[in-house]
Structure formats: C-alpha cells, structure tokens
Design a protein around this motif. Structure first.
Motif, mmCIF file in Angstrom:
data_model
loop_
_atom_site.group_PDB
_atom_site.id
_atom_site.type_symbol
_atom_site.label_atom_id
_atom_site.label_comp_id
_atom_site.label_asym_id
_atom_site.label_seq_id
_atom_site.Cartn_x
_atom_site.Cartn_y
_atom_site.Cartn_z
ATOM 1 N N ALA A 59 0.739 -1.166 -0.170
ATOM 2 C CA ALA A 59 0.024 -0.094 -0.098
ATOM 3 C C ALA A 59 0.921 1.411 -0.030
ATOM 4 N N ASN A 60 2.095 1.232 0.416
ATOM 5 C CA ASN A 60 2.793 2.509 0.570
ATOM 6 C C ASN A 60 4.190 1.983 0.765
ATOM 7 N N GLY A 61 5.107 2.988 0.878
ATOM 8 C CA GLY A 61 6.559 2.757 1.153
ATOM 9 C C GLY A 61 6.842 2.494 2.670
ATOM 10 N N THR A 62 6.125 3.009 3.743
ATOM 11 C CA THR A 62 6.171 2.842 4.997
ATOM 12 C C THR A 62 5.660 1.400 5.425
ATOM 13 N N ASP A 63 4.696 1.086 4.623
ATOM 14 C CA ASP A 63 4.249 -0.338 5.090
ATOM 15 C C ASP A 63 5.257 -1.116 4.411
ATOM 16 N N PHE A 85 19.768 10.925 9.544
ATOM 17 C CA PHE A 85 19.448 12.027 8.553
ATOM 18 C C PHE A 85 18.537 11.322 7.658
ATOM 19 N N THR A 86 17.074 11.029 7.759
ATOM 20 C CA THR A 86 16.261 10.482 6.584
ATOM 21 C C THR A 86 14.951 11.015 6.936
ATOM 22 N N PHE A 87 13.955 10.409 6.144
ATOM 23 C CA PHE A 87 12.351 10.549 6.460
ATOM 24 C C PHE A 87 12.222 9.595 7.712
ATOM 25 N N ALA A 88 11.313 10.301 8.454
ATOM 26 C CA ALA A 88 10.968 9.452 9.951
ATOM 27 C C ALA A 88 10.362 8.185 9.600
ATOM 28 N N ALA A 89 9.823 8.051 8.571
ATOM 29 C CA ALA A 89 9.077 6.564 8.224
ATOM 30 C C ALA A 89 10.082 5.303 8.424
ATOM 31 N N THR A 90 11.415 5.557 8.171
ATOM 32 C CA THR A 90 12.382 4.537 8.462
ATOM 33 C C THR A 90 12.637 4.369 9.870
ATOM 34 N N GLU A 157 17.324 -2.592 2.524
ATOM 35 C CA GLU A 157 17.543 -1.193 1.554
ATOM 36 C C GLU A 157 16.249 -0.294 1.742
ATOM 37 N N ASP A 158 16.274 0.948 2.163
ATOM 38 C CA ASP A 158 15.094 1.746 1.959
ATOM 39 C C ASP A 158 15.369 2.551 0.590
ATOM 40 N N ASN A 159 14.640 1.914 -0.500
ATOM 41 C CA ASN A 159 15.082 2.261 -1.846
ATOM 42 C C ASN A 159 13.897 3.367 -2.187
ATOM 43 N N ALA A 160 13.184 4.156 -1.165
ATOM 44 C CA ALA A 160 11.947 4.940 -1.538
ATOM 45 C C ALA A 160 12.392 6.017 -2.625
ATOM 46 N N GLN A 161 13.707 6.579 -2.503
ATOM 47 C CA GLN A 161 14.197 7.654 -3.013
ATOM 48 C C GLN A 161 15.387 7.357 -4.248
ATOM 49 N N THR A 186 10.344 0.113 -1.271
ATOM 50 C CA THR A 186 10.066 1.501 -2.035
ATOM 51 C C THR A 186 8.924 1.955 -2.070
ATOM 52 N N SER A 187 8.549 3.271 -2.451
ATOM 53 C CA SER A 187 7.451 3.869 -2.232
ATOM 54 C C SER A 187 7.131 4.524 -3.664
ATOM 55 N N PHE A 188 5.843 4.316 -3.894
ATOM 56 C CA PHE A 188 5.126 5.158 -5.243
ATOM 57 C C PHE A 188 4.378 6.549 -5.070
ATOM 58 N N PHE A 189 4.947 7.103 -3.695
ATOM 59 C CA PHE A 189 4.163 8.196 -3.650
ATOM 60 C C PHE A 189 4.150 9.062 -4.566
ATOM 61 N N PRO A 190 3.322 10.149 -5.140
ATOM 62 C CA PRO A 190 3.296 10.801 -6.425
ATOM 63 C C PRO A 190 4.861 11.454 -6.788
ATOM 64 N N SER A 191 5.289 12.226 -5.751
ATOM 65 C CA SER A 191 6.421 12.877 -5.989
ATOM 66 C C SER A 191 7.900 12.118 -6.119
ATOM 67 N N LYS A 192 7.776 10.927 -5.837
ATOM 68 C CA LYS A 192 8.910 9.908 -5.967
ATOM 69 C C LYS A 192 9.165 9.768 -7.577
ATOM 70 N N ASN A 193 10.334 9.256 -7.834
ATOM 71 C CA ASN A 193 10.940 9.116 -9.091
ATOM 72 C C ASN A 193 10.074 8.198 -10.066
ATOM 73 N N ASP A 199 -1.316 6.429 -3.206
ATOM 74 C CA ASP A 199 -0.225 5.878 -2.396
ATOM 75 C C ASP A 199 -0.153 4.479 -3.048
ATOM 76 N N GLY A 200 0.986 4.152 -3.030
ATOM 77 C CA GLY A 200 1.710 2.631 -3.412
ATOM 78 C C GLY A 200 3.137 2.573 -2.851
ATOM 79 N N GLY A 201 3.360 1.227 -2.895
ATOM 80 C CA GLY A 201 4.751 0.635 -2.284
ATOM 81 C C GLY A 201 4.925 -0.743 -2.749
ATOM 82 N N TYR A 331 15.086 19.247 3.291
ATOM 83 C CA TYR A 331 15.015 17.786 3.838
ATOM 84 C C TYR A 331 16.369 17.393 4.407
ATOM 85 N N TYR A 332 16.486 17.208 5.659
ATOM 86 C CA TYR A 332 15.367 17.228 6.759
ATOM 87 C C TYR A 332 15.865 18.276 7.545
ATOM 88 N N PRO A 333 14.874 19.096 8.196
ATOM 89 C CA PRO A 333 15.299 20.278 9.334
ATOM 90 C C PRO A 333 15.692 19.790 10.739
HETATM 91 C C1 LIG Z 1 8.728 8.432 1.055
HETATM 92 C C2 LIG Z 1 9.685 7.679 1.801
HETATM 93 C C3 LIG Z 1 9.265 6.566 2.394
HETATM 94 C C4 LIG Z 1 7.683 6.203 2.703
HETATM 95 O O1 LIG Z 1 6.906 6.246 1.819
HETATM 96 P P1 LIG Z 1 5.494 6.376 1.635
HETATM 97 O O2 LIG Z 1 4.965 5.728 0.292
HETATM 98 O O3 LIG Z 1 4.979 7.816 1.816
HETATM 99 O O4 LIG Z 1 4.794 5.605 2.963
HETATM 100 C C5 LIG Z 1 10.161 5.871 3.284
HETATM 101 N N1 LIG Z 1 11.438 6.250 3.328
HETATM 102 C C6 LIG Z 1 11.910 7.234 2.447
HETATM 103 C C7 LIG Z 1 13.188 7.510 2.784
HETATM 104 C C8 LIG Z 1 11.093 7.975 1.735
HETATM 105 O O5 LIG Z 1 11.547 9.210 1.036
#
Ligand SMILES: *Cc1c(COP(=O)(O)O)cnc(C)c1O
Length: 389
Positions: A59-63, A85-90, A157-161, A186-193, A199-201, A331-333
């Motif tokens: 369903a998303n990259g966090t899942d 130094f990363t997005f909090a999802a990790t 590997e967190d390959n979301a980016q 990985t994440s397929f959030f709209p702004s990802k590559n 949402d998707g992952g 990214y990120y403050p």
């Molecule tokens: C976007 C992102 C996620 C989470 O992805 P979601 O699809 O928004 O849940 C996890 N890790 C990193 C590094 C991201 O950039």
C-alpha cells in the motif's frame, strides 16, 4: 516562463495522458479494483526492470519497510541501525514493531549512512542495518554488505528515493539499488521518481522463502484462504495505481535521465561559488571526477537536488526563494535523534556532528522531469545573486 514547481506532475501526465486515461478506465470498466491483472503485470514488469526475483506490491513505502522487517522475523529488543538523517518513516516502523532503533551519523558528501558509524553502533543485540539511498544515490553498499556479513546482520534497503539507480561495486559489478541487501522497500508516492496517483509501495527480494513469507503477511497472514498462520496486515497496491505505474515504468530511465540533466545544469551554474556545495556523485561510479554527472549510467537519480549553503544564510535563502516564487524544501530540518518520538538516552550529541551540521545547511531546489532551461537559469541566478560569490 512556466510557473516553477517543486515537482511538476501535471506536465509529466500530459505526456502519457492517453495511455494512463485508457488503462485507468479499463480498470474501472473491469471492476477488478483489488489485485486485478494490472497489479500482477506491474509486479512482473518491475521484477524484470529491477532484475530481482520477487516484487511484492503493497500500500505504501512505510508499510513496505514494516512488512520487510516482519518478514525477517525481527523481534522486540532486536537493534536495527539506520541513518539519523532520513525521512521519519524509516525509524517509525522500527519503533512500531518494538524493535530498538539505533540512529547513526551520515557522510557529509553523500548524505548517506556512514559505515564507520555503523561499526561503532553494533552490539550483540544488533540484527539489521537499514541503509537509505537518500536523494537518489546509493549508500556505500560495498562497506555495508561487508559489515553485515561479518556480524551476521540483515540488510534492508530503503529504496524509496533511489528507484532506478545503480550501484557500482568496487569490483565494477553493477546492481540496481533494491537488489543488493536481503530485502528492500520502495514507495510510489506521487513525487517519488516512479510515482503513482495516490499511495503505493513495494517490497523486493531475491530470497524465495522470504518472498513467500511476505506474500502472506501483506494478506492478513494467510497462506491458504482463511487460514491465518502469522499475524499479518492488509497492505495492497490498488489496481488503478498499478495501471498508472505500468504507463510510467517504461519511462523511468528517461525520467531519471532528465533529472540528471537538470542536476548537471544546476552543478555547472553553481561551480566556483564559495558558499555553495553541490551534490557529489560518489564512490565507484563511472566517473573518477566526483563533480561530473554522467549521461549514461544511473549512479545518481536525483530524487532531490540538494545543496549545502555554508555561509550560515540557508534560512534567509529559503525565505528569499519563496519571495521570488521559487519553491524549495529543507529535507530534513531536524535530526531524528532530536525528535521527541525518537529520543533515547543512549544518544550523545557528539555522535551526530554531520547530521547536526546538515540540518542547518541543506536546501533542495525544484527537481523533476519537466524543468526547462529558462526555469533553471532563473533559479540559479536568483540563488547566486542572493548568496554571492
Ligand atoms: C517517501 C519515503 C518513505 C515512505 O513512503 P510512503 O509511501 O510515503 O509511505 C520511506 N522512506 C523514505 C526515505 C522516503 O523518502
């Protein structure tokens, strides 16, 4: 000049509109909204593109991260090392599973997790390392895989980016990110590559047994209908999103190429400006010169184009760019170790000099597939006029 946006999803959509519209309509007409044929086809196409044995959409990259950790059977109290130094999802999913997050510092030039810091953080309880391929460039996987092997640790590997990027090992072998560790997300959030329209992952692995375990976990822990062998979750990529992703996947390499071309123009314009440090393409990439961004390989896919502003005026620059109608992002403050939710007595400020510096210096400029020369010229001139030489 077209209005400058951080990410131009509309401009990109217009180029693939016919295909997206017709395949989304097909899904609606077929009413196969959940786990329809589009999901299966996308899974196969992504496996082929990434050269991995198994893609499990979710369903998303966090899942995806959480499910990868569940699949490995990590248990409460196990320590998992990841970047400060990363997005909090990790770190969030590590904490949610009652594992113990161990945040470590990153490298100044790549923004990625520092292998030396990983080594120092290893204890007898350490079970896994989560490198994040931040801003589109792989972490130092030569070192990380060596450390993992030596200490018998999993690598997630967190390959979301980083989707579509390639890591070149010291021995010159290349592997797409997401196919190097035990498992990847990985994440397929709209702004990802590679972004969908919601949402998707996905989770990737080359391990058949782990893939089987994970396919059950994403589906309520079921391996046989209504037999729940493990505690699972409900995490699915919906068929409409899969249809969008199938239209975009064949363009991913050219999208990443367009990002690199924009990054190259930014780098050229900022060369020689003293208080600006442009992003480096690191390690064993095809170039010997770290300031060159080559045209031919995917050593960096520039999910973000991130500068360091070293004269102490980052915040004023952000304000100035906003005043001039140029969106930008920090990214990120705040370092994760300073976030209320993730503070831990084991952390010592002296262990995070680089993250503490980066949060004050970084700014990410507009980066997407539709940036044109006029926009880049206006952005770079505005930055340089403000920052000075
Ligand atoms: C976007 C992102 C996620 C989470 O992805 P979601 O699809 O928004 O849940 C996890 N890790 C990193 C590094 C991201 O950039």
């Amino acid at each position: 000049m077209k209005k400058i946006q951080m990410v131009d999803l509309k401009g990109q959509y217009e180029q693939i509109k016919e295909q997206v519209d017709s395949s989304v309509l097909d899904v609606i007409n077929s009413t196969a909204f959940i786990n329809g044929p589009q999901v299966h086809s996308f899974q196969k196409e992504l496996e082929e593109y990434l050269d991995v044995t198994h893609v499990i959409p979710c369903a998303n990259g966090t899942d995806a991260l959480q499910i990868a950790m569940m699949g490995l059977g990590l248990e409460p109290g196990d320590e998992v090392i990841t970047a400060d130094f990363t997005f909090a999802a990790t770190v969030e999913v590590i904490a949610l599973l009652r594992l113990t997050p161990v945040l470590v510092d990153v490298e100044l030039d790549s923004f990625n997790i520092d292998p030396e810091a990983i080594k120092k953080a290893i204890t007898p309880k350490t079970k896994a390392i989560v490198p994040v391929h931040l801003f589109g460039q792989a972490a130092n996987m030569d070192e990380i895989m060596t450390i993992a092997k030596e200490h018998n640790l999993y690598v997630i590997e967190d390959n979301a980016q980083g989707i579509g990027s390639t890591y070149k090992f010291a021995n010159r072998n290349s592997t797409k990110t997401g196919g190097i560790g035990d498992v990847a997300s990985t994440s397929f959030f709209p702004s990802k590559n590679l972004g969908c329209y919601g949402d998707g992952g996905a989770i990737f692995t080359n391990d058949d047994d782990l893939a089987h375990t994970i396919r059950g976990i994403v589906n309520h822990g079921m391996y046989k209908r209504y037999h729940h062998d493990v505690v699972g979750v409900n995490s699915r990529l919906d068929s409409i999103q899969a249809a969008v992703l199938r239209a975009k996947l064949p363009n991913l390499d050219s999208y990443n190429k367009a990002r690199r071309a924009a990054a190259r123009k930014y780098n050229d314009a900022f060369a020689g400006i003293n208080s600006i440090v442009t992003p480096k393409v690191k390690g064993n990439s095809c170039n010997t010169d770290e300031n060159t961004i080559c045209d031919t390989c995917n050593c960096h896919v520039f999910h973000q184009y991130t500068l360091r502003i070293t004269n102490g005026k980052r915040d004023q620059l952000v304000q100035h760019l906003n005043d001039k109608g140029i969106p930008c992002g920090v990214y990120y403050p705040i370092p994760l170790h300073s976030q209320k939710a993730y503070q831990d007595r084991r952390y010592n400020e002296a262990d995070f000099p680089i993250t503490n510096q980066l949060v004050k210096e970084v700014v990410s400029l507009p980066m997407h597939t539709e940036l044109d020369n006029d926009q880049i010229a206006f952005i770079t001139k505005t930055v340089i006029d403000f920052v000075g030489n």
